[in-house]
Design a protein around this motif. Sequence first.
Motif, mmCIF file in Angstrom:
data_model
loop_
_atom_site.group_PDB
_atom_site.id
_atom_site.type_symbol
_atom_site.label_atom_id
_atom_site.label_comp_id
_atom_site.label_asym_id
_atom_site.label_seq_id
_atom_site.Cartn_x
_atom_site.Cartn_y
_atom_site.Cartn_z
ATOM 1 N N SER A 167 0.831 -1.201 0.000
ATOM 2 C CA SER A 167 0.000 0.000 0.000
ATOM 3 C C SER A 167 0.867 1.254 0.000
ATOM 4 O O SER A 167 1.905 1.296 0.675
ATOM 5 C CB SER A 167 -0.882 -0.024 1.253
ATOM 6 O OG SER A 167 -1.197 1.274 1.667
ATOM 7 N N SER A 183 5.094 0.010 1.498
ATOM 8 C CA SER A 183 5.104 0.745 0.232
ATOM 9 C C SER A 183 6.465 0.535 -0.421
ATOM 10 O O SER A 183 7.467 0.364 0.280
ATOM 11 C CB SER A 183 4.897 2.237 0.521
ATOM 12 O OG SER A 183 5.282 3.011 -0.588
ATOM 13 N N ILE A 184 6.514 0.536 -1.744
ATOM 14 C CA ILE A 184 7.835 0.454 -2.387
ATOM 15 C C ILE A 184 8.305 1.829 -2.842
ATOM 16 O O ILE A 184 9.400 1.974 -3.385
ATOM 17 C CB ILE A 184 7.884 -0.547 -3.567
ATOM 18 C CG1 ILE A 184 6.944 -0.144 -4.702
ATOM 19 C CG2 ILE A 184 7.572 -1.966 -3.076
ATOM 20 C CD1 ILE A 184 7.320 -0.817 -6.031
ATOM 21 N N LEU A 226 0.545 3.546 -8.457
ATOM 22 C CA LEU A 226 0.471 2.462 -9.432
ATOM 23 C C LEU A 226 -0.986 2.066 -9.593
ATOM 24 O O LEU A 226 -1.853 2.574 -8.888
ATOM 25 C CB LEU A 226 1.300 1.274 -8.926
ATOM 26 C CG LEU A 226 2.788 1.564 -8.725
ATOM 27 C CD1 LEU A 226 3.446 0.469 -7.918
ATOM 28 C CD2 LEU A 226 3.480 1.723 -10.063
ATOM 29 N N GLY A 278 -2.011 -0.998 -9.099
ATOM 30 C CA GLY A 278 -2.311 -2.044 -8.132
ATOM 31 C C GLY A 278 -1.071 -2.456 -7.379
ATOM 32 O O GLY A 278 0.043 -2.015 -7.692
ATOM 33 N N PRO A 282 4.471 -3.978 -6.795
ATOM 34 C CA PRO A 282 5.116 -3.912 -5.485
ATOM 35 C C PRO A 282 5.293 -5.293 -4.832
ATOM 36 O O PRO A 282 6.338 -5.576 -4.253
ATOM 37 C CB PRO A 282 4.174 -3.033 -4.663
ATOM 38 C CG PRO A 282 3.560 -2.129 -5.677
ATOM 39 C CD PRO A 282 3.384 -2.977 -6.909
HETATM 40 C C1 4FL Z 1 1.698 -0.225 -3.236
HETATM 41 C C2 4FL Z 1 2.305 1.731 -4.495
HETATM 42 C C3 4FL Z 1 2.951 -0.204 -2.662
HETATM 43 C C4 4FL Z 1 3.551 1.685 -3.879
HETATM 44 C C5 4FL Z 1 -1.675 1.316 -5.988
HETATM 45 C C6 4FL Z 1 -1.987 0.199 -5.240
HETATM 46 C C7 4FL Z 1 1.362 0.758 -4.155
HETATM 47 C C8 4FL Z 1 0.027 0.752 -4.779
HETATM 48 N N1 4FL Z 1 3.846 0.731 -2.991
HETATM 49 N N2 4FL Z 1 -0.408 1.639 -5.675
HETATM 50 N N3 4FL Z 1 -0.931 -0.122 -4.511
#
Ligand code: 4FL
Length: 221
Positions: free
Chosen positions: A85, A129-130, A135, A137, A141
């Motif tokens: 997320s 989170s990356i 993104l 989805g 990640p």
């Molecule tokens: C998840 C973005 C982890 C960066 C949309 C749904 C996300 C992400 N790190 N974007 N999940």
Amino acid sequence: MDFDVLTLFPQMFSSLKESIIGRAVKDKIININTVNIRDFSKNKHNKVDDTPYGGGAGMVIMPDVVYRAYNSLENKENAKVIYMSPQGKKLNQKKVLELSKEKHLIILCGHYEGIDQRVLDKIVDEEISIGDYVLTGGELPAMVLIDSVSRYVEGVLSKDSIKEESFSNNLLEYPQYTRPEIFEGIKVPEILLSGNHKEIEKWRNEKSLETTKNKRPDLLE
Ligand code: 4FL
């Protein structure tokens, strides 16, 4: 190490069957099991999302569908559940190493509109989170997490590659050279041809420090 992935797009994970991670899967050093959340819809159209209470744009993934997908997994009692997320803690190499000590990770992939908060509160141990970008989805990640964590699992890489890589000493890697000795008129640094292992190590350490100072001064604090 076991990875279970709860996702609406299990086909995206087929790219993990390539290269080093693919070999680790074949060798049964790691196991990657994808579960299609949609298979747990009880709706006749296999619907998994609905409009948000309180109004607003987009759709929200329903909690019961995700919960049934989660409950279909075996041995979940001892697993760590990670929700990919943008609200999560930023992934770094320290966290990657920490996660590589787990035996079983369950990774939940969300979508930007989100998943009903109640099932997140019920099953998620950690949000990751990356990076700070949006993104479509959590699948990419999740693949980043699986790739980075798997590299640390015993037998996936050689011990030497892990010791020598970037970040392991908080420095970037020194430059590498291979044949030919002269490329477009540019020679390989003389020291690397000297056979003097002590001097080569010293040169490489200096180059690592210099590269880090120039490109990523933040890593030196
Ligand atoms: C998840 C973005 C982890 C960066 C949309 C749904 C996300 C992400 N790190 N974007 N999940």
